[in-house]
Scaffold this motif. Structure first.
Motif, PDB file in Angstrom:
ATOM      1  N   GLU A 151       0.828  -1.209   0.000  1.00  0.00           N
ATOM      2  CA  GLU A 151       0.000   0.000   0.000  1.00  0.00           C
ATOM      3  C   GLU A 151       0.862   1.260   0.000  1.00  0.00           C
ATOM      4  OE1 GLU A 151      -2.548  -0.537   3.420  1.00  0.00           O
ATOM      5  OE2 GLU A 151      -4.239  -0.938   2.086  1.00  0.00           O
ATOM      6  N   ARG A 152       1.895   1.279   0.845  1.00  0.00           N
ATOM      7  CA  ARG A 152       2.773   2.461   0.892  1.00  0.00           C
ATOM      8  C   ARG A 152       3.443   2.699  -0.460  1.00  0.00           C
ATOM      9  NH1 ARG A 152       3.904   0.519   6.020  1.00  0.00           N
ATOM     10  NH2 ARG A 152       5.755  -0.598   5.297  1.00  0.00           N
ATOM     11  N   ARG A 153       3.923   1.641  -1.062  1.00  0.00           N
ATOM     12  CA  ARG A 153       4.599   1.775  -2.360  1.00  0.00           C
ATOM     13  C   ARG A 153       3.616   2.247  -3.438  1.00  0.00           C
ATOM     14  NH1 ARG A 153       6.798  -2.910  -2.605  1.00  0.00           N
ATOM     15  NH2 ARG A 153       5.181  -3.910  -3.824  1.00  0.00           N
ATOM     16  N   ALA A 154       2.419   1.703  -3.429  1.00  0.00           N
ATOM     17  CA  ALA A 154       1.424   2.085  -4.436  1.00  0.00           C
ATOM     18  C   ALA A 154       1.001   3.539  -4.269  1.00  0.00           C
ATOM     19  CB  ALA A 154       0.214   1.156  -4.354  1.00  0.00           C
ATOM     20  N   ARG A 155       0.858   3.988  -3.014  1.00  0.00           N
ATOM     21  CA  ARG A 155       0.501   5.398  -2.785  1.00  0.00           C
ATOM     22  C   ARG A 155       1.613   6.330  -3.244  1.00  0.00           C
ATOM     23  NH1 ARG A 155      -1.588   3.525   2.041  1.00  0.00           N
ATOM     24  NH2 ARG A 155       0.240   4.174   3.198  1.00  0.00           N
ATOM     25  N   ALA A 156       2.862   5.906  -3.031  1.00  0.00           N
ATOM     26  CA  ALA A 156       4.000   6.758  -3.369  1.00  0.00           C
ATOM     27  C   ALA A 156       4.284   6.771  -4.865  1.00  0.00           C
ATOM     28  CB  ALA A 156       5.247   6.282  -2.621  1.00  0.00           C
ATOM     29  N   ASP A 157       3.891   5.718  -5.566  1.00  0.00           N
ATOM     30  CA  ASP A 157       4.218   5.601  -6.990  1.00  0.00           C
ATOM     31  C   ASP A 157       3.185   6.340  -7.821  1.00  0.00           C
ATOM     32  OD1 ASP A 157       5.224   4.951  -9.404  1.00  0.00           O
ATOM     33  OD2 ASP A 157       4.611   2.847  -9.349  1.00  0.00           O
TER      34      ASP A 157
END
Length: 116
Positions: A55-61
Motif C-alpha cells: 500500500e505504501r509503495r502504491a501510494r508513493a508511486d
C-alpha cells in the motif's frame, strides 16, 4: 506480537469494484483479530506486513498507467492473500467463542462464504 499490524489498512489506494469489497472484508477480519490478537497466526501477521508495504509503495508511486496497473494488481494479490490467511484466523475466532464485542463483525464475516 505487534498490534499495529492489525490496526487496519492504510488509506484507500484504489476504490473500485474489484478492490473495495475485498478490502472491506479484510478490515472486518482484522477487527475481529484486534479484539483477540493472539488468534492471529504468524502467517497473517507476515502477510499484513506485505499488504502495508505494498500500500505504501502504491501510494508513493505516481508512475505511468502501466506502472499503476502493476501496482494495483500487486495490491489485489496482497489483499487476497491477507484475506485468505487473516480471514481464516478470524473465522476460527468466530466459530470457537467470539467475545461479545466481536459478534457484530463475526456476523458480517459469516455473510461471506468464501471464508470456509
Amino acid at each position: 506480537m505487534s498490534l499495529w499490524l492489525l490496526a487496519g489498512l492504510g488509506h484507500q489506494v484504489w476504490a473500485d469494484e474489484q478492490t473495495e469489497p475485498l478490502r472491506l472484508r479484510l478490515e472486518l477480519a482484522l477487527a475481529v483479530l484486534r479484539d483477540e490478537p493472539q488468534a492471529a497466526s504468524a502467517s497473517c501477521i507476515d502477510v499484513m506486513k506485505q499488504v502495508q508495504t505494498t500500500e505504501r509503495r502504491a501510494r508513493a508511486d505516481r508512475g505511468d498507467a502501466v506502472k499503476r496497473q502493476a501496482d494495483r494488481d500487486e495490491l489485489m494479490s496482497a489483499y487476497e492473500n491477507a484475506w485468505e490467511l487473516c480471514g481464516t484466523d478470524a473465522a476460527r475466532v468466530c466459530r470457537d467463542a467470539p467475545l461479545a464485542g466481536q459478534q457484530k463483525n463475526c456476523r458480517a464475516l459469516e455473510r461471506h462464504p468464501e471464508l470456509d
